[in-house]
Design an enzyme around this catalytic site. Structure first.
Site, PDB file in Angstrom:
ATOM      1  N   SER A 196      45.323  22.627  99.405  1.00  0.00           N
ATOM      2  CA  SER A 196      46.748  22.717  99.103  1.00  0.00           C
ATOM      3  C   SER A 196      47.111  23.979  98.544  1.00  0.00           C
ATOM      4  CB  SER A 196      47.358  21.461  98.275  1.00  0.00           C
ATOM      5  OG  SER A 196      48.662  21.964  97.511  1.00  0.00           O
ATOM      6  N   TYR A 205      47.040  17.413  90.287  1.00  0.00           N
ATOM      7  CA  TYR A 205      46.851  17.279  91.816  1.00  0.00           C
ATOM      8  C   TYR A 205      46.090  18.777  92.304  1.00  0.00           C
ATOM      9  CZ  TYR A 205      48.473  18.023  96.372  1.00  0.00           C
ATOM     10  OH  TYR A 205      48.540  18.035  97.789  1.00  0.00           O
TER      11      TYR A 205
END
Length: 332
Positions: free
Chosen positions: A128, A153
């Site tokens: 990501s 995350y």
């Protein structure tokens, strides 16, 4: 020989599975159909491809290794596209354990399964752009240091990259990690800004605009993303078979995969307003914990290596998303 796609009922995974099926591949889709967002949307995606004779869907939680192994052992697998994960920056503030289970334990399980397969070709996995944290160097380069994540995350995604590096080094497991930048388009996720803004504008409700609109994002259309994923899948990193104790020549690489065109959030909202034919009422809010003001992708590595060239600007991609959204929700 089949290709496994994890997160096959998810936004990107479904689109990858559909593209692979269109070119005649045998695809095994894995998803646990959790309720992070509307399960009916996930089932509707699967309904688009479930009648293809080359598609097999397995409802499996890949963070349970025994279940994963039992489900896949009956198949001959040559490649894996590992897109399943617990997504979302803000959700990680209140539900940390699901990120550890899915993104860390699940990632190790996938690698551990792949490394014992005969004649295995390539594992492509989702990282990501969040790994860049508060990086001030623009655009983000894969050569930048990414050891200051600002959300759990992001920390799990960086951890996945590190674990992949070690597995590639130790077991010569060919892997490619992809740092996605703000993916949008038809069949997108309801927790993302494009969906939330569209829904609220159509319903006459205010839209939440964080950091008072002073945000920039590298919005990347889904068709460009899946083109990049499949280019990577077809071109595993080379391995000369030797191991160095200093440095690394492991068959592992990481790419940014974005649109290479940073857009101001307020400009995105203007395109959305024009496409919908409605003005947005904006609820201007402070920036959220774990969020960053700007993302921008330096995609020169994947351009040079694989010829990846994103084609879709938001002026073209947003109307396509809205057309799908209205069809899906039966809005005239």
């Amino acid at each position: 020989m089949a290709i496994v796609v994890t997160g096959a009922a998810g936004f990107i995974g479904f689109n990858v599975a559909r593209l692979l099926l269109e070119r005649g591949e045998e695809v095994i889709g894995i998803d646990n159909l959790n309720d992070y967002y509307d399960v009916n949307l996930k089932k509707a995606r699967l309904a688009e491809i479930e009648n293809n004779p080359n598609f097999t869907f397995l409802k499996v939680d890949f963070s349970d290794f025994d279940s994963l192994k039992q489900a896949l052992d009956q198949h001959k697998i040559k490649k894996v596209v590992h897109l399943g994960a617990q997504a979302g920056v803000r959700y990680s503030l209140t539900n940390p354990f699901v990120y550890i289970q899915s993104n860390l334990v699940g990632h190790v399980n996938i690698m551990e399964y792949c490394r014992h397969l005969d004649d295995f070709d390539h594992l492509v996995y989702a990282s990501s752009s969040s790994v860049y944290g508060g990086n001030k160097n623009m655009p983000f380069s894969v050569d930048d240091r990414v050891d200051n994540p600002v959300s759990l995350y992001a920390a799990t995604k960086k951890s996945d990259e590190l674990m992949s590096q070690s597995y590639s080094h130790l077991f010569r497991l060919p892997q490619t990690g992809l740092r996605f930048f703000t993916v949008y388009g038809p069949w997108g996720r309801p927790d993302m800004a494009m969906w939330i803004f569209t829904k609220n504008i159509l319903e006459g409700k205010p839209i939440p605009v964080f950091n008072h609109g002073d945000m920039l994002r590298d919005f990347t259309y889904i068709e460009d993303i899946i083109d990049g994923i499949v280019r990577c899948l077809d071109n595993p990193p080379k391995d000369d078979g030797t191991m160095h104790t200093i440095g690394s020549n492991a068959p592992h690489r990481v790419y940014n995969i974005g649109n290479n065109n940073t857009v101001k959030l307020l400009d995105m909202i203007k395109v959305l307003e024009d496409a919908l034919g409605h003005k947005a009422e904006m609820d201007l809010l402070p920036i959220q914990p774990g969020d960053v003001r700007e993302t921008a992708a330096d995609i020169s590595a994947i351009q040079n290596d694989l010829g990846f060239e994103p084609k879709t600007k938001i002026e073209e991609g947003i109307p396509k998303f809205i057309h799908w959204y209205k069809q899906y929700h039966k809005i005239n």
